[in-house]
Structure formats: C-alpha cells, structure tokens
Design a protein around this motif. Structure first.
Motif, PDB file in Angstrom:
ATOM      1  N   PRO A  61       6.496   8.660  -0.550  1.00  0.00           N
ATOM      2  CA  PRO A  61       5.838   7.969  -1.826  1.00  0.00           C
ATOM      3  C   PRO A  61       6.721   7.687  -2.737  1.00  0.00           C
ATOM      4  CG  PRO A  61       5.324  10.405  -1.753  1.00  0.00           C
ATOM      5  CD  PRO A  61       5.970  10.039  -0.388  1.00  0.00           C
ATOM      6  N   SER A  62       6.693   6.555  -3.358  1.00  0.00           N
ATOM      7  CA  SER A  62       7.455   6.065  -4.546  1.00  0.00           C
ATOM      8  C   SER A  62       6.784   5.272  -5.537  1.00  0.00           C
ATOM      9  CB  SER A  62       8.375   5.142  -3.944  1.00  0.00           C
ATOM     10  OG  SER A  62       7.947   3.800  -3.605  1.00  0.00           O
ATOM     11  N   GLY A  63       5.550   5.178  -5.396  1.00  0.00           N
ATOM     12  CA  GLY A  63       4.540   4.690  -6.737  1.00  0.00           C
ATOM     13  C   GLY A  63       4.512   5.386  -7.719  1.00  0.00           C
ATOM     14  N   LYS A  64       4.561   4.530  -8.778  1.00  0.00           N
ATOM     15  CA  LYS A  64       4.292   5.138 -10.378  1.00  0.00           C
ATOM     16  C   LYS A  64       3.165   4.526 -11.203  1.00  0.00           C
ATOM     17  CE  LYS A  64       8.607   6.757 -10.037  1.00  0.00           C
ATOM     18  NZ  LYS A  64       9.153   8.158 -10.448  1.00  0.00           N
ATOM     19  N   LEU A  65       2.805   5.628 -11.743  1.00  0.00           N
ATOM     20  CA  LEU A  65       1.292   5.056 -12.529  1.00  0.00           C
ATOM     21  C   LEU A  65       1.446   3.913 -13.464  1.00  0.00           C
ATOM     22  CD1 LEU A  65      -0.374   8.539 -13.261  1.00  0.00           C
ATOM     23  CD2 LEU A  65      -1.000   7.145 -11.432  1.00  0.00           C
ATOM     24  N   PRO A  66       0.648   2.918 -13.270  1.00  0.00           N
ATOM     25  CA  PRO A  66       0.803   1.806 -14.171  1.00  0.00           C
ATOM     26  C   PRO A  66      -0.049   1.707 -15.372  1.00  0.00           C
ATOM     27  CG  PRO A  66      -0.774   1.252 -12.325  1.00  0.00           C
ATOM     28  CD  PRO A  66      -0.150   2.761 -12.050  1.00  0.00           C
ATOM     29  N   PHE A  67      -0.895   3.159 -15.361  1.00  0.00           N
ATOM     30  CA  PHE A  67      -1.458   3.554 -16.725  1.00  0.00           C
ATOM     31  C   PHE A  67      -1.521   4.972 -16.805  1.00  0.00           C
ATOM     32  CE2 PHE A  67      -4.692   2.426 -13.185  1.00  0.00           C
ATOM     33  CZ  PHE A  67      -5.033   3.657 -13.192  1.00  0.00           C
ATOM     34  N   SER A  68      -1.772   5.459 -18.193  1.00  0.00           N
ATOM     35  CA  SER A  68      -1.732   6.826 -18.325  1.00  0.00           C
ATOM     36  C   SER A  68      -3.158   7.552 -17.934  1.00  0.00           C
ATOM     37  CB  SER A  68      -1.844   7.229 -19.769  1.00  0.00           C
ATOM     38  OG  SER A  68      -0.411   6.151 -20.239  1.00  0.00           O
ATOM     39  N   PHE A  69      -3.159   8.844 -17.395  1.00  0.00           N
ATOM     40  CA  PHE A  69      -4.312   9.421 -17.122  1.00  0.00           C
ATOM     41  C   PHE A  69      -4.637  10.387 -18.229  1.00  0.00           C
ATOM     42  CE2 PHE A  69      -5.633   9.501 -12.570  1.00  0.00           C
ATOM     43  CZ  PHE A  69      -5.245   8.179 -12.090  1.00  0.00           C
ATOM     44  N   PRO A  70      -5.571  10.293 -19.120  1.00  0.00           N
ATOM     45  CA  PRO A  70      -5.849  11.350 -20.252  1.00  0.00           C
ATOM     46  C   PRO A  70      -6.657  12.503 -19.680  1.00  0.00           C
ATOM     47  CG  PRO A  70      -7.460   9.555 -20.508  1.00  0.00           C
ATOM     48  CD  PRO A  70      -6.585   8.940 -19.236  1.00  0.00           C
ATOM     49  N   LYS A  71      -6.327  13.796 -20.370  1.00  0.00           N
ATOM     50  CA  LYS A  71      -6.964  14.969 -19.960  1.00  0.00           C
ATOM     51  C   LYS A  71      -8.425  14.684 -20.148  1.00  0.00           C
ATOM     52  CE  LYS A  71      -3.110  17.932 -20.607  1.00  0.00           C
ATOM     53  NZ  LYS A  71      -2.470  19.283 -21.365  1.00  0.00           N
ATOM     54  N   ALA A  74       0.960  -1.265   0.119  1.00  0.00           N
ATOM     55  CA  ALA A  74      -0.032   0.247  -0.017  1.00  0.00           C
ATOM     56  C   ALA A  74       0.730   1.205   0.094  1.00  0.00           C
ATOM     57  CB  ALA A  74      -0.809  -0.056   1.195  1.00  0.00           C
ATOM     58  N   THR A  75       1.987   1.125   0.866  1.00  0.00           N
ATOM     59  CA  THR A  75       2.806   2.550   0.971  1.00  0.00           C
ATOM     60  C   THR A  75       3.553   2.749  -0.297  1.00  0.00           C
ATOM     61  OG1 THR A  75       4.305   1.242   2.336  1.00  0.00           O
ATOM     62  CG2 THR A  75       2.782   2.594   3.379  1.00  0.00           C
ATOM     63  N   GLU A  76       4.158   1.473  -0.811  1.00  0.00           N
ATOM     64  CA  GLU A  76       4.852   1.927  -2.347  1.00  0.00           C
ATOM     65  C   GLU A  76       4.042   1.943  -3.230  1.00  0.00           C
ATOM     66  OE1 GLU A  76       8.226  -0.537  -3.085  1.00  0.00           O
ATOM     67  OE2 GLU A  76       8.688  -1.112  -1.274  1.00  0.00           O
ATOM     68  N   GLY A  77       2.792   1.593  -3.282  1.00  0.00           N
ATOM     69  CA  GLY A  77       1.719   1.767  -4.451  1.00  0.00           C
ATOM     70  C   GLY A  77       1.229   3.287  -4.372  1.00  0.00           C
ATOM     71  N   ILE A  78       1.111   3.770  -3.439  1.00  0.00           N
ATOM     72  CA  ILE A  78       0.416   5.093  -3.562  1.00  0.00           C
ATOM     73  C   ILE A  78       1.397   6.073  -4.433  1.00  0.00           C
ATOM     74  CG2 ILE A  78       0.114   7.337  -1.878  1.00  0.00           C
ATOM     75  CD1 ILE A  78      -0.730   5.379   0.283  1.00  0.00           C
ATOM     76  N   VAL A  79       0.692   6.861  -5.186  1.00  0.00           N
ATOM     77  CA  VAL A  79       1.430   7.735  -6.009  1.00  0.00           C
ATOM     78  C   VAL A  79       0.995   9.065  -6.020  1.00  0.00           C
ATOM     79  CG1 VAL A  79       1.897   8.288  -8.611  1.00  0.00           C
ATOM     80  CG2 VAL A  79       1.215   5.884  -7.910  1.00  0.00           C
ATOM     81  N   LEU A  80       2.319   9.963  -5.625  1.00  0.00           N
ATOM     82  CA  LEU A  80       2.143  11.593  -5.631  1.00  0.00           C
ATOM     83  C   LEU A  80       2.018  12.192  -6.797  1.00  0.00           C
ATOM     84  CD1 LEU A  80       2.103  13.780  -3.864  1.00  0.00           C
ATOM     85  CD2 LEU A  80       4.793  13.822  -3.712  1.00  0.00           C
ATOM     86  N   LEU A  81       1.046  12.530  -7.315  1.00  0.00           N
ATOM     87  CA  LEU A  81       0.668  13.091  -8.440  1.00  0.00           C
ATOM     88  C   LEU A  81       1.076  14.777  -8.457  1.00  0.00           C
ATOM     89  CD1 LEU A  81      -2.596  11.475  -9.572  1.00  0.00           C
ATOM     90  CD2 LEU A  81      -0.378  10.923 -10.134  1.00  0.00           C
ATOM     91  N   LYS A  82       0.655  15.504  -7.435  1.00  0.00           N
ATOM     92  CA  LYS A  82       0.696  16.714  -7.575  1.00  0.00           C
ATOM     93  C   LYS A  82       1.163  17.373  -5.967  1.00  0.00           C
ATOM     94  CE  LYS A  82      -1.498  21.300  -8.177  1.00  0.00           C
ATOM     95  NZ  LYS A  82      -2.822  21.863  -8.575  1.00  0.00           N
ATOM     96  N   ASN A  83       2.085  18.326  -5.986  1.00  0.00           N
ATOM     97  CA  ASN A  83       2.798  18.648  -4.672  1.00  0.00           C
ATOM     98  C   ASN A  83       3.275  19.986  -4.661  1.00  0.00           C
ATOM     99  OD1 ASN A  83       2.821  18.220  -1.769  1.00  0.00           O
ATOM    100  ND2 ASN A  83       5.034  17.521  -2.001  1.00  0.00           N
ATOM    101  N   GLU A  84       2.305  20.914  -4.898  1.00  0.00           N
ATOM    102  CA  GLU A  84       2.619  22.339  -5.072  1.00  0.00           C
ATOM    103  C   GLU A  84       2.957  22.841  -3.737  1.00  0.00           C
ATOM    104  OE1 GLU A  84      -0.280  26.218  -6.049  1.00  0.00           O
ATOM    105  OE2 GLU A  84      -0.484  24.654  -7.308  1.00  0.00           O
ATOM    106  N   ASP A  85       3.745  23.789  -3.413  1.00  0.00           N
ATOM    107  CA  ASP A  85       4.304  24.325  -2.544  1.00  0.00           C
ATOM    108  C   ASP A  85       4.447  23.440  -1.282  1.00  0.00           C
ATOM    109  OD1 ASP A  85       4.139  26.657  -3.629  1.00  0.00           O
ATOM    110  OD2 ASP A  85       1.877  27.102  -3.207  1.00  0.00           O
TER     111      ASP A  85
END
Length: 743
Positions: A562-572, A370-381
């Motif tokens: 956090p060290s997770g990486k997305l296993p699929f793409s997020f389209p806009k 669980a901890t290694e799978g969580i992906v940090l996508l945004k971290n402003e400031d």
C-alpha cells in the motif's frame, strides 16, 4: 438577384482565405467539418463568425438549450451536429432515455468502472491521473460522447457531504495537480472534459437553495485554485455550474464567477453548461455567463407540456426577449460562438480518435489506481499482509464484501461490464486458506432518493456473524458506507458521522470472541472511529470500481504494497471539523444561508493551526516497508519573487519490500501580517523504491505560489520575510523544518 449573388461571392472569397468554402449548399457540411487543428485561432474565429452569420435566430437559440436529457440540437441543413453529453467522473454512465430518467436498456453500454476520485486523489500520482483521464476519455469517445461531465473538483469541506466521493479531497494544491493531467487525458480523445461544479457546491443538503457567504480569500485561496488550473493549465473545454447561490446569485448564471473570474480574468474560451435544472431566469442566464441550459423542468418529475424543451429559459423566452429588443443578440452570438468552438474541438474535429471500450489496458489502469489509492491506516502487530495458508480460516464478514457499488451514488451511477467484489477477489487470491462469509448486517436496496429498509432480520445476521467470527483465525470485516441515499450519494448529505446499520455493535460483538480483526473500510468520506481499538488493522479502500476485489486482494495478501495517502483529514469527532465547529450557521446553514466561518482554515489547515489532533491526518498512509526521509535541504536560503525554491530530499527504503513513499512539502509564513494557516501543501512527489534502495528527489516551488489573496487590493501578493518549509510524509509527520527568506 445580382446583389444577392455578389454578396455571396464576396463572402466566398473572404472565407476562402481561411480555408473555408461556402460555394454551395451541398458543400457546407464538408466545409464545416474541416479540422480546427489546421487553422490558426484567428482563422478559426473568423470561420465561426462566418457560420454565425448564416444561422437563423431560431437555429442559434436551439443550440443553447437541451433537446433531450443529455443532448443539444445541431443544425441539420448545414451539417452542424448535435452535442451528446454523459455523466461520468469515474466512468461513462449508461444510456438514459430521451425524455425521462429511466434507463434506455441498451445492451452495448456497459463500461469500465474506474475508482472514484477520492481513490485517485489518494494515489498522489499525477501520472496515474493522466492514464485515468486518457482511459475514460477513450471510453467516452467509443460511446460517441462529445462532453464528459467530470471531473468533480469541489473542495472537501465537511465529511457529511454526500458527494465527496466524486471529488479530489480537501487541499486545493492536490486537487489542482491531479485534475490537470486528467483533463488533458480526456481531451486528447476529442472529448471535452467538463469540470464541476463551479463553484462552492460543498454540500448536497439544500444544494439547490443554499446561499454561500464567504471571504474573497477563502474563495480565491481554497475553492477556486483547482478550477483555475483546469482552465489555465489544462485548457479545459467546458465547465459546469453549481446548484447553489453565491452571495445571493445562482452559480449557473453568476456575474462574479462566470463573467468576471472565469471568462474575463481567466480568459476561458469554452462553454459553460448548467447543472440539470440549475438555470432560474432568462435574463440572468443570458447576461451572466451561461452558454448551454440543461435539465430545466424536464427532470422526469416536472412539466409535461408539449415541446417543453422550447420553454427553457434560453429557448422561446430568450428568443422573444431578443426580438423585442430587451436582450441583445450579441449575448446569443457569444454563446453560439463558444458552442461552435467546442464542436471544432470535438465532433467537428478532423483527426478525432475512434475510442476504445473495456479493453485490458483500461482494466489495468483501473487496477493500478485502485491499488495505489488504498490507504493503510492501522497495522498493529503486522496484521497485514495476511498469508495464504492451509491452516488459516478467514472469516469475511460484512455486506460490503459482496455489495455491488457501481450502480449507486446518483448521477455517477455506472453499468460496468463486471465488478469484482472484495469477497470474489479474496477467494480467488487465497486458494489455500479456508474462506467463510456472512453479511453481518444489511442496509437495504440501493436507491438514489429514498431510504428503503432491509427486509432481512438484523438480529439474525448479527448472531450468525458472531458464530462465524468465533470459528475463524482471522476476521476481515468489510463495511463502512455505501452509495445509498443519505450515505455517499448525490441528493442529500449523511445524517450521522458514525458507521450506519449497527456496524459498531457488530465490531464490538466480534471483538468479544476474536481479537484478530482487520477492517476494510469502504467509504468516500471520513467516519467516526470509536471502534478503532477493537481492530488490529484498517485499510481505507474507497469505491474501487470494476477491479475492486482484485486490488483489495493484492493489498491484503502483500502482492502489492500500500502507498495511498489520505486526501482529506479524519476528525476524531464531527465537532473537530472546521465547518461544524461554528454550528448551524456554518453547516448546513440557517434560513438557507451559510457562512464559511472557518474561512481559509479548511481541513488540515484547521487542525494544524488550532492544534487539534485529527484521528488521521491529511497525507497520512502506512506501508509494509519502512521509509526514512533524510538529507533535506534547499538550494539556497534567500529567494526573490521570480525564483524557484528547490527542495532536495533523500528517501530510503529500509525494509525488505519494494514500495512507494510520498514526499510532501508544506510552507508557512512566520509572523505574517494576515491570518494564515500554519502551513500549506505546495509540492509533493511519489518515489518508488526497491528494498534497501534510496533516491534523492527534487521538488520545485515557485516563490510566486506563496502569495495570499490580498483583499485590500483584490489581487495576489507575496509577503517578504521568513518562511518555514516543512518536509515530511503527512501533514502531521514532519521530518525537517527549514527557514528561508523571501526578499
């Protein structure tokens, strides 16, 4: 009498050479239970053949179809046991009644809920996958299961697929690399893994009717590699067919998939099990590769005919066809031979472990995944991590903060011993800060096959959430999807790409009164993110099972990086996804047929090649520290077909926190004679580093793995010429491009 006695004596002498003794009926049970590991494969085959000879036709028929929801018959007079199966890509399902889908209401079938497979894939850590498989195998063994119906390895083609959360992402190399240790981990416990759903079960909508048309290249290069690795590398003992048709023939009895590719080309010696109600005719089930038929007409909604299991396609109709000479008994014997081989690997194995359930080691594995799978996508400031400070008020808003997720999702439903909610985990970790919580929105009860509206007033929930957000220093919005029907759930697909239950309205309203918002996104799928500018931080947290809240708290507090990486793409937007670009003929299909018009350009292959910017790319994931990739080089510049390409890369942690980075190696062919993706993942390595430390990693890639499937010769081929090697930490974040030549 003398003739019969001599025949029996002769049989005893021959089989004794293979450590088998059928001297008396009393000894047969003991003989059958001799360990397969003590026999050579030739001896085991001979032993199995000798058993087949003393089985009646009716006994053999009974072994090839269900006797209950999750079991098949044995042969009591010979001590041949029943086979017991259980659903469970990410946990062993609670006991189901013998002849209906109702729960059996046992009190001793609570288990550890492991993170869903999207979270496992996001770890990019095969070692964790091995631990995951071993742990879930131990739990299945303790529950006396012979076959675990998982893992799921269908390729993520569209974010609308309700069952994507059970699978390992959009890339065939990633899925293949992660599934092999999972299977080995399960099977070392004497429990058969059953990889599913073979193949092209890439949507739930019309899943039992849709006919898939696609090129051989797409089939072999994208949708089969993970299954091939499961068979050839992991030596999986069973495989489950899919509901859909492929080129007009149902997958559960498909001549191309099962007879040619699986059993001939890949030499699969295990058992093919139908998905429940996946069989459709006696003749095709008998001839085209199906070994065990499950769930036909006995789904709790269908026939109530007496002895209905005997009316399965591989039951009385099969028996009748053999007796009439319409179908050969050899077809039946091959199925029974495979079933007996499965038994010698599982419930007839002499040295089978006893299993374990809900121990601290399993909880630790679940937490680590669980901890290694969580992906940090945004971290402003540097919104994350959040300090536990007496001066801080944290508003935890969102139904998913307290919603129990494990029981939902369809056949992957779980009954965990416990499930730590995100709110519970946050409260436990943040003992100094003031924590306030409200739902903000409501989705209604968790139901598999229908939508039941909530009885709560959404406007009142909204107003209360805005008031609480206004009072707080920090807002943690915990939302996303859930495992309800038309969300991340078996049985049908999502209907909208946006967040459901008016969550975007809630985010906008909270942003008007508090700009300090972090979003914990619980999904098994990509979602539309027009709300992204209204947040300062976003964590993709998946469905994390028993240890969910503790894992989330460790990440948002900074206890874990956090060290997770997305296993699929997020389209806009949904149209940016390849399957949706071509309209209804590609997804969901027209007149129950769909064409995979994007061909081999699935996921990041599509975004890269068509130069479409994703919202978040495959392989993407931030950290609380800063990593740099440098000194990237190959061992040489020119390679032959039998060589390995060795990529060297130095990873440096330039920050003051320990963490992990994933080196990703993609390779593309310049000036190819055939259509190619710009690049394809061919290797990766996760590197763990303390602060201000560096390490040089080595990634090896077989030149033969650069082959494409040549439809002109119906075989794999490697083009000679120049290739580009892309090394980076995401499919759209490349640090170095190296050109090499293949002779």
């Amino acid at each position: 009498m003398k003739i019969k006695f001599n025949q029996r004596l002769f049989l005893i002498i021959v089989i004794s050479c293979f450590y088998v003794n059928y001297a008396s009926a009393q000894h047969k049970e003991v003989d059958i239970q001799l360990t397969a590991t003590k026999l050579t494969s030739i001896a085991l085959d001979a032993k199995i053949d000798s058993i087949i000879k003393i089985l009646t036709l009716e006994e053999k028929i009974a072994m090839t179809h269900a006797q209950s929801k999750f079991s098949t018959k044995g042969v009591a007079r010979l001590g041949i046991p029943e086979i017991w199966m259980s659903d469970g890509p990410h946990g062993v399902r609670e006991e189901i009644s013998w002849d209906s889908w109702s729960h059996a209401e046992w009190t001793n079938d609570s288990i550890t809920a492991f993170p869903a497979l999207t979270a496992l894939a996001a770890t990019f850590n095969p070692e964790l996958s091995a631990n995951y498989g071993s742990s879930i195998g131990e739990e299945a063994r303790y529950r006396k299961k012979d076959v675990l119906l998982g893992p799921g390895i269908n390729i993520y083609r569209t974010p609308m697929n309700g069952r994507n959360f059970e699978y390992l992402g959009e890339d065939p190399y990633l899925a293949a690399t992660m599934v092999v240790p999972y299977i080995k981990g399960v099977q070392k416990n004497g429990v058969a893994a059953c990889v599913k759903h073979f193949a092209l079960n890439n949507q739930e909508h019309w899943r039992d009717k849709i006919n898939v048309e696609l090129s051989d290249r797409a089939l072999y290069e994208i949708y089969l590699p993970a299954f091939k690795a499961a068979v050839k590398e992991a030596k999986v003992w069973s495989i489950m067919g899919a509901y859909n048709k492929i080129r007009g023939q149902y997958a559960c009895h498909n001549e191309l998939l099962l007879n040619k590719i699986l059993k001939t080309d890949w030499s699969f010696d295990g058992v093919v099990i139908s998905d429940w109600s996946g069989a459709h005719t006696t003749e095709e089930s008998a001839k085209y590769g199906l070994d065990i038929e499950m769930g036909t007409g006995t789904d709790g909604l269908g026939t109530s005919t007496a002895n209905h299991y005997d009316n399965y396609y591989l039951a009385k109709p099969f028996l009748k066809a053999i007796k009439k000479g319409v179908l050969s008994e050899d077809l039946l014997d091959d199925k029974v031979r495979r079933i007996l081989r499965l038994m010698y690997r599982t419930n007839l194995s002499f040295n089978r472990p006893l299993g374990k359930l809900n121990n601290k080691e399993h909880h630790e594995v679940a937490l680590n995944v669980a901890t290694e799978g969580i992906v940090l996508l945004k971290n402003e400031d540097d919104f994350f991590p959040i300090k536990d400070d007496k001066t801080i008020t944290i508003a935890v808003i969102g139904e998913n903060a307290t919603r129990v997720m494990a029981p939902g999702g369809g056949s992957s439903e779980l009954k965990p011993q416990f499930e730590i909610s995100p709110l519970e985990g946050i409260k436990k970790r943040f003992k100094n800060a003031k924590i306030i919580h409200t739902m903000g929105y409501s989705s209604g009860p968790s139901v598999y096959d229908e939508v039941i509206p909530t009885k709560l007033d959404q406007d009142s929930l909204y107003v209360k959430a805005i008031k609480i957000a206004k009072k707080a220093d920090v807002v943690l919005f915990i939302g996303g999807l859930n495992k309800n029907h038309l969300q991340d759930c078996e049985g049908d697909d999502r209907e909208i790409f946006q967040l459901p239950y008016q969550q975007e309205k809630l985010i906008n309203g909270m942003h008007e009164v508090n700009k300090n918002i972090g979003f914990l996104l619980l999904t098994g799928n990509a979602v539309e993110m027009s709300w992204l500018p209204k947040t300062k931080g976003v964590l993709q947290t998946w469905y994390l099972g028993s240890m969910a809240g503790e894992a989330i708290a460790q990440i948002i507090s900074g206890d874990k990086n956090p060290s997770g990486k997305l296993p699929f793409s997020f389209p806009k937007k949904l149209k940016d996804n390849a399957a949706h670009f071509y309209g209804e003929t590609s997804y969901p299909g027209v007149n129950m047929t769909q064409h995979y018009k994007e061909d081999i350009l699935v996921g990041y292959r599509w975004f890269d090649t068509k130069k479409i910017a994703p919202q978040y790319a495959f392989g993407y994931g931030l950290s609380y520290t800063n990593f740099k990739l440098s000194d990237i080089k190959t061992d040489k510049n020119v390679y032959s077909l039998t060589d390995k390409i060795t990529v060297h890369c130095t990873v440096t942690n330039n920050g003051n926190r320990q963490g992990a980075e994933v080196i990703q190696v993609y390779i593309g062919k310049l000036n190819s004679d055939v259509k190619r993706a710009l690049k394809e993942l061919k290797g990766f390595k996760k590197v763990f580093l303390k602060s201000y430390k560096k390490e040089t990693a080595k990634i090896e890639i077989n030149v033969s793995d650069l082959a494409f499937y040549n439809e002109k010769i119906s075989d794999w081929a490697v083009e000679k010429g120049t290739y580009s090697i892309y090394v980076g930490n995401a499919s759209d974040s490349i640090s170095e491009i190296i050109k090499v030549t293949i002779k």
